[in-house]
Design an enzyme around this catalytic site. Structure first.
Site, short mmCIF file in Angstrom:
data_model
loop_
_atom_site.label_atom_id
_atom_site.label_comp_id
_atom_site.label_asym_id
_atom_site.label_seq_id
_atom_site.Cartn_x
_atom_site.Cartn_y
_atom_site.Cartn_z
N LEU A 1 26.31 66.18 25.27
CA LEU A 1 26.36 65.03 26.14
C LEU A 1 27.22 65.09 27.28
O LEU A 1 28.40 64.75 27.23
CB LEU A 1 26.73 63.89 24.92
CG LEU A 1 26.26 63.96 23.76
CD1 LEU A 1 26.79 63.05 22.81
CD2 LEU A 1 24.82 63.70 23.97
N ARG B 1 23.73 81.40 37.12
CA ARG B 1 23.30 80.56 36.34
C ARG B 1 21.87 80.14 37.21
O ARG B 1 22.05 79.97 38.41
CB ARG B 1 24.08 79.65 36.14
CG ARG B 1 23.34 78.29 35.46
CD ARG B 1 23.71 77.01 35.66
NE ARG B 1 22.98 75.90 34.90
CZ ARG B 1 22.74 74.64 35.43
NH1 ARG B 1 23.34 74.34 36.56
NH2 ARG B 1 22.25 73.99 34.79
N GLU C 1 32.50 65.75 23.54
CA GLU C 1 33.91 66.38 23.16
C GLU C 1 35.01 65.43 23.03
O GLU C 1 35.90 65.55 22.59
CB GLU C 1 34.23 67.51 24.15
CG GLU C 1 33.55 68.59 24.14
CD GLU C 1 33.59 69.56 25.36
OE1 GLU C 1 34.63 69.69 25.86
OE2 GLU C 1 32.47 70.07 25.71
N ASN D 1 27.28 79.69 40.12
CA ASN D 1 26.35 78.42 39.83
C ASN D 1 25.98 77.55 41.21
O ASN D 1 26.90 76.82 41.81
CB ASN D 1 26.96 77.53 38.94
CG ASN D 1 25.63 76.44 38.45
OD1 ASN D 1 24.76 76.34 39.03
ND2 ASN D 1 26.24 75.58 37.57
N HIS E 1 19.89 73.46 29.18
CA HIS E 1 21.20 73.52 28.64
C HIS E 1 21.36 74.74 27.78
O HIS E 1 22.04 74.46 26.64
CB HIS E 1 21.55 72.20 27.91
CG HIS E 1 21.88 71.12 28.99
ND1 HIS E 1 21.71 69.76 28.35
CD2 HIS E 1 22.51 71.05 30.01
CE1 HIS E 1 21.93 68.98 29.60
NE2 HIS E 1 22.52 69.74 30.53
N ARG F 1 19.61 59.68 34.46
CA ARG F 1 18.20 59.87 34.01
C ARG F 1 17.76 59.02 32.88
O ARG F 1 18.50 58.74 32.03
CB ARG F 1 17.83 61.20 33.67
CG ARG F 1 17.99 62.34 34.94
CD ARG F 1 17.87 63.83 34.51
NE ARG F 1 19.40 64.29 34.83
CZ ARG F 1 19.55 65.56 34.40
NH1 ARG F 1 18.73 66.30 33.57
NH2 ARG F 1 20.81 65.92 34.95
N GLU G 1 29.91 77.41 29.01
CA GLU G 1 28.74 77.88 29.80
C GLU G 1 29.17 79.18 30.46
O GLU G 1 28.49 80.27 30.45
CB GLU G 1 28.02 76.84 30.64
CG GLU G 1 27.27 75.58 29.78
CD GLU G 1 26.81 74.70 30.49
OE1 GLU G 1 27.66 73.77 30.68
OE2 GLU G 1 25.69 74.35 30.62
P1 ADP Z 1 28.59 67.46 33.50
O1 ADP Z 1 27.06 67.41 32.68
O2 ADP Z 1 28.30 67.31 35.07
O3 ADP Z 1 28.95 68.97 33.38
P2 ADP Z 1 30.31 66.45 31.69
O4 ADP Z 1 30.00 67.16 30.68
O5 ADP Z 1 31.67 66.69 32.37
O6 ADP Z 1 29.51 66.41 32.89
O7 ADP Z 1 30.44 65.14 31.20
C1 ADP Z 1 30.59 64.05 32.05
C2 ADP Z 1 30.92 62.58 31.24
O8 ADP Z 1 31.58 62.87 30.34
C3 ADP Z 1 30.96 61.39 32.25
O9 ADP Z 1 29.86 60.45 31.63
C4 ADP Z 1 32.35 61.05 31.54
O10 ADP Z 1 32.48 59.84 31.62
C5 ADP Z 1 32.38 61.32 29.97
N1 ADP Z 1 33.65 61.61 29.58
C6 ADP Z 1 34.64 62.42 29.86
N2 ADP Z 1 35.71 61.95 29.22
C7 ADP Z 1 35.41 61.02 28.56
C8 ADP Z 1 35.96 60.30 27.37
N3 ADP Z 1 37.35 60.32 27.10
N4 ADP Z 1 35.58 59.11 26.86
C9 ADP Z 1 34.14 58.88 27.17
N5 ADP Z 1 33.46 59.76 28.06
C10 ADP Z 1 34.34 60.75 28.73
#
Ligand code: ADP
Length: 405
Positions: free
Chosen positions: A199, A83, A324, A9, A171, A231, A375
């Site tokens: 998310l 990707r 998650e 990627n 996505h 965004r 992914e």
């Molecule tokens: P990307 O879109 O860059 O792949 P991720 O899917 O890893 O990003 O998501 C990142 C987001 O997930 C960040 O806003 C991070 O704060 C949030 N996050 C990770 N762990 C937690 C948690 N335990 N509680 C709340 N938000 C979380």
């Protein structure tokens, strides 16, 4: 999966890679970052789960890929899956031929930050591995099943027919993986109506009917839809003329503001990171609390809107870093959707261990699941399918056709 696939990627200054084989636990993955600068380095996990950190000063994409591939060569990947964010109107993963590369180049105006970086990576791996099949897997492809009433904007027709201005959605690999895995867990593999909420830093929602995307929140670009890390998601499109007329901003400044300075960061004036905002809100920061509330309300609104694409709602899947890991965000979002019959089990929601899949509804109403996304795994699987189809002998017209399982 019987082979191992190297998933690449390529971003503008970074490369994410993963060597995906049969067992998820055996996955080798990492990130080359700060490319083109003295701080260029590779960070990752090697065989056996050991940490790797390697300095590669001033390395460009090709040099970084060379280093990554040297380290992985003895694993003998059988194919490379790239990707690619925007595939224009391509509907499925494709073998990288000069024609497909040209189609990716043609889609560049629709993803000016992403597609040029992917092309650099493709060019480098083609030169380094001329004999390996290389496959492009597109973020947009899964959404090509959307009906025209979901993908058309109410804009003059020629903008669509002559300039491809329409909703594409992104996505796709995540929504496809999560809805497939989730519906399997729910016992109705690829059947029924499901909503997904991916998310992360970028966020989007999707409505899936019998395994196919029928609508999604992102549009021509990944800016449309729900509130994200930096965004804005949906805003009144007249914001452009308002800012130009009243503040004298040019189009680049407005675009930068909407993509990089808005969303959770803009609302909170603190951070784009949900964890930081939850902590700050707990300590009484009102801007952080409002950012969280807007995020959840807009997300619920998007899910409600997308439900119009489904004949019925069997359930909802949460995924991505926030989906998650945050029981709070799931609970707050569902609190805005009681009229859909969603009935969250607070106990199951709070008890779900991070990074695991699990059902969190109370047993009545549509099902609610947390499904960690994969992914890379999905890209590897799609790459394998394309390679397997290439290797399958072509059936001669005179021979009776047998169905391939
Ligand atoms: P990307 O879109 O860059 O792949 P991720 O899917 O890893 O990003 O998501 C990142 C987001 O997930 C960040 O806003 C991070 O704060 C949030 N996050 C990770 N762990 C937690 C948690 N335990 N509680 C709340 N938000 C979380």
């Amino acid at each position: 999966m019987s082979t191992s696939v190297l998933v690449i990627n390529c971003g503008s200054s970074s490369i994410k890679y993963a060597l995906v084989s049969e067992r998820r636990e055996d996955r080798i993955f990492g990130l080359a970052e700060n490319l083109g600068s003295p701080e260029a380095r590779i960070k990752g996990i090697t065989t056996g789960g050991e940490a790797l950190e390697l300095s590669i000063p001033n390395a460009d994409h090709e040099k970084a890929l060379e280093t990554i591939l040297e380290r992985l060569a003895h694993h003998n990947p059988q194919a490379i899956g790239h990707r690619v964010v925007h595939g224009g109107t391509l509907t499925k993963a494709e073998l990288l031929t000069p024609e497909i590369i040209e189609r990716i180049r043609e889609a560049t105006p629709l993803a000016p930050l992403h597609n040029p970086a992917h092309l650099v990576g493709i060019d480098a791996t083609m030169r380094l591995f001329p004999h390996l099949p290389q496959i492009a897997v597109f973020d947009t492809a899964f959404h090509q099943t959307m009906p025209s009433h979901a993908y058309r904007y109410a804009l003059p027709k020629f903008l669509y027919t002559m300039h491809n201005v329409r909703r594409y959605g992104f996505h796709g690999t995540s929504h496809a993986y999560v809805s497939e895995r989730g519906s399997q867990l729910a016992g109705s593999f690829k059947q029924g109506g499901w909503l997904t909420a991916h998310l992360g830093n970028g966020s989007s929602t999707c409505a899936i009917w019998n395994g196919q995307s029928v609508d999604t929140s992102m549009g021509l670009t990944p800016l449309e839809g729900v509130v994200m890390g930096t965004r804005s998601g949906d805003v009144d499109p007249s914001i452009h003329s308002f800012l130009a007329s009243n503040l004298g901003w040019d189009i680049y400044k407005i675009d930068k503001m909407l993509n990089s300075q808005s969303g959770l960061l803009g609302l909170s004036d603190l951070s784009n990171d949900m964890r930081t905002l939850i902590e700050a809100a707990d300590e009484g920061n009102e801007d952080a609390a409002l950012a969280i509330e807007v995020f959840c309300y807009r997300l619920a609104k998007s899910l409600a809107a997308l439900s119009c694409g489904l004949p019925r709602i069997d359930g909802l899947f949460f995924t991505g870093g926030i989906g998650e890991n945050s029981a709070l965000i799931r609970e707050k979002t569902l609190a805005y959707l009681p009229h859909f019959g969603f009935n969250l089990s607070k106990e199951n929601n709070n008890a779900l261990k991070r990074g695991t899949e699990g059902r969190i509804d109370a047993g009545t109403g549509p099902q609610i699941w947390v499904v960690p996304t994969d992914e890379e795994g999905r890209i590897a699987k799609e790459t394998e399918h394309v390679v397997a189809a290439l290797e399958r002998p072509t059936i001669k017209k005179s021979e009776p056709e047998t169905e391939v399982a």
